[in-house]
Motif scaffolding. Structure first.
Motif: not given
Length: 175
Positions: A23-31
């Motif tokens: 999962v790539r989030w809009p803030d640049g973080s990933v999970e």
């Protein structure tokens, strides 16, 4: 990044991860996203051998034995990853989505044992004896840390009712 590589213990073998999704989030973080589907089948309580549907539902947390896998997923995604998503899905009673927060000290301890195991029992080395780390004080710390993470570093993100889970065409559970 170099800061991640500098923190790795010496002797660590190449490590890869294959989460079910990223999962790539809009803030640049990933999970990393890991899904575990639980079979609803159990042996009948009748005298003759058979199977029946006995679905206890999705897990109510992240089991301790899944924590190392999630930590390796987080490691392979780098510094932009500070948590992992874990989905426990039952066949008939919905799913629970959890987030496990990363603990860099615990991750370092996991990697230390991976490196130690690879050094002693990797390619060309003899297989390990049963419970080969059992007498090691650090191993007790590792087990306690993994257990604590499964209890305290996990939050329930959502319960997804069975009706909201996309399934294939309606089919009987037994053919």
């Amino acid at each position: 990044p170099e800061s991640v590589l500098a923190a790795l213990p010496p002797g660590l073998p190449p490590i890869g991860a294959s989460p079910d999704a990223i999962v790539r989030w809009p803030d640049g973080s990933v999970e990393p996203f890991e899904a575990k589907n639980h079979a609803p089948f159990a042996t009948c309580r009748a005298p003759q051998p058979c199977f029946e549907v006995r679905d206890p539902g999705p897990f109510d947390g992240v089991a301790v034995w899944h924590v190392p896998q999630l930590y390796l997923h987080m490691l392979c995604l780098g510094e932009a990853c500070s948590s992992a998503l874990f989905l426990s899905c039952s066949a008939t009673k919905g799913a629970n989505l959890f987030r496990l927060r990363r603990d860099t000290q615990l991750q370092g301890l996991v990697l230390k044992f991976v490196a130690r195991f690879a050094d002693r029992h990797g390619a060309g080395q003899p297989p390990p004896p049963p419970d080969h780390f059992w007498g090691c004080r650090e191993y007790a710390s590792l087990l306690e840390g993994l257990s604590r993470a499964s209890r305290e570093a996990v939050e329930l993100v959502a319960h997804i009712p069975h009706a909201e889970i996309q399934r294939g065409p309606e089919a009987p559970l037994f053919l």
